[in-house]
Design an enzyme around this catalytic site. Structure first.
Site, mmCIF file in Angstrom:
data_model
loop_
_atom_site.group_PDB
_atom_site.id
_atom_site.type_symbol
_atom_site.label_atom_id
_atom_site.label_comp_id
_atom_site.label_asym_id
_atom_site.label_seq_id
_atom_site.Cartn_x
_atom_site.Cartn_y
_atom_site.Cartn_z
ATOM 1 N N ASP A 4 39.957 2.453 -18.466
ATOM 2 C CA ASP A 4 41.015 2.559 -17.445
ATOM 3 C C ASP A 4 41.098 3.994 -16.921
ATOM 4 O OD1 ASP A 4 43.205 2.066 -15.810
ATOM 5 O OD2 ASP A 4 44.652 2.357 -17.437
ATOM 6 N N ALA B 71 35.547 11.076 -21.756
ATOM 7 C CA ALA B 71 35.119 9.704 -22.049
ATOM 8 C C ALA B 71 33.630 9.493 -21.742
ATOM 9 C CB ALA B 71 35.960 8.720 -21.253
ATOM 10 N N CYS C 10 41.617 1.940 -10.330
ATOM 11 C CA CYS C 10 42.897 2.033 -9.605
ATOM 12 C C CYS C 10 42.722 2.773 -8.286
ATOM 13 C CB CYS C 10 43.979 2.663 -10.477
ATOM 14 S SG CYS C 10 43.585 4.308 -11.048
#
Ligand code: SAH
Length: 392
Positions: free
Chosen positions: A296, A279, A336
């Site tokens: 994410d 990414a 996260c």
């Protein structure tokens, strides 16, 4: 009479435990009874010898004790049964169970059962045992899960990196009944397949359910870029919400194969693209026509020591997205990492916006849904941070 060994806390180190924080780090411990075996239940006492509660001990872990109960309540099978009933009631009363067939049944410290995760997929439980203490109670735990949640089957995915610190090897396999390799689930009215045998974690990132609903609600007429897409949850949500296209980027080919199937299941593959790529490199090397970007990534900070380098990673990915997206874009950006709180995450996003020289506002800030309850005694149970950004 039970033979219970004792650990004594250093004077002045009892406050967090008295405040019901479940972790006792080795630095807080002054003495451990010789007989205290790793994985066994111990009585935790303050410096003057007063009993505070019970937890399970593991001298191999930096977290020497994880608390299971406070005061005189001994964490026997009845206590575990009570905790599981309460866990089930939380899911019932928050309405999660009536809205989807994919929900987290037990969330470790968030349900006062440190070291145990159980996810329910269409009535099949997929469990992760993360600690030696829970491993020692395995038989009771499995019996209680079967009794309280009445699952069609139980499958174990205890292939978590943290197990080696606990002195445990991986354990994967059928526990009760027969679990299909692929389980169909319905979330926010959309269909997905969960590969519980080979997927990441227990197979699906249930914790993003509400953010996927959010994306469906803001996607109409937009071009979506789903970075770290895994099996395409956000892409399907965006397309179902009326996105013109959705491009899914992930390094994992199997994840993208499943993402393609998930798009197909919902008759949305014609507006989908799937690209196996890093990414960071993708953002660096491409122009971004997309005006709805989902970021994410996996947890960049696995421990306190890696927080600075994790922040650099979060900043870089957000910087590239903010710098390159068209004016009026929406970015849902997530972290996260439990070691990075909302304040710090917001600072990272501020740094990215500032370096990009764009005007950025936060339209919404969120966390994981009700089936991932946050223990008020253990702020670390609040691990997922998400910000919906508008870029001018
Ligand atoms: N958003 C997903 C969950 C993402 S999990 C969902 O809603 O289901 C994180 C994903 O990032 C994993 O699928 C992993 O394969 C992928 N990943 C990890 N490092 C990556 C990188 N450098 N570039 C692209 N994908 C990466």
């Amino acid at each position: 009479m039970r033979e219970i060994n004792t650990i004594f806390l250093r004077p002045g180190k009892e406050k967090p435990v008295l405040n019901r924080h479940p972790w006792i780090f080795s630095g807080a411990v002054s003495r451990v009874d010789d007989g205290a075996a790793d994985g066994s239940i111990v009585s935790v006492r303050d410096g003057s010898g007063r009993h505070i509660g019970y937890g399970y001990y593991n001298g191999r872990s930096r977290i020497n004790v994880r608390m299971l109960s406070f005061g005189d309540r001994f964490p026997d099978r009845d206590h575990l049964h009570h905790l599981m009933i309460v866990a089930r009631d939380k899911r019932r009363s928050s309405g999660v169970i009536s809205r989807t067939n994919a929900w987290r049944a037990v969330f470790s410290e968030g349900d006062f059962l440190p070291g145990l995760i159980a996810d329910s997929y269409d009535g099949h439980l997929v469990i992760q045992i993360l600690t030696l203490g829970i491993e020692r109670m395995r038989e009771d735990i499995i019996g209680l899960l079967a009794e309280v949640f009445s699952p069609s089957s139980i499958y174990e995915r205890s292939d978590h990196a943290g197990r080696s610190i606990e002195g445990l090897s991986d354990r994967i396999g059928q526990v009760t009944g027969s679990t299909p390799e692929e389980i169909p689930i319905v979330e926010n009215g959309l269909n997905y397949i969960v590969d519980v045998h080979r997927g990441q974690k227990t197979g699906f990132f249930i914790d993003q359910r509400e953010n996927r609903a959010l994306v469906a609600g803001i996607a109409a007429g937009r071009s979506a870029l789903n970075l770290f897409s895994y099996t395409g949850g956000f892409s399907v949500a965006a397309l179902a919400g009326g996105a013109l296209e959705a491009v899914s980027i992930d390094v994992s080919e199997p994840a993208l194969t499943m993402a393609r199937r998930n798009a197909g299941l919902n008759a949305l593959e014609d507006r989908s693209a799937f690209i196996a790529a890093d990414a960071f490199e993708y953002l660096r090397d491409n122009v971004l026509p997309h005006d709805l970007i989902i970021i994410d990534p996996p947890a960049f900070a696995k421990n306190k020591e890696s927080v600075p380098s994790a922040c650099r990673g979060y900043k870089e990915i957000n910087l590239q997205a903010i710098r390159k997206c068209p004016a009026g874009s929406l970015i849902l950006t997530c972290s996260c990492s439990r070691f990075i709180g909302m304040d710090l995450f917001q600072k990272v996003v501020f740094g990215a916006a500032s370096d990009a020289g764009r005007s950025v506002s936060i339209l919404y800030a969120g966390q994981h849904p009700a089936d991932h309850p946050v223990s008020v005694f253990c702020p670390e149970t609040s691990y997922l941070k998400s910000l919906l950004l508008h870029v001018d």
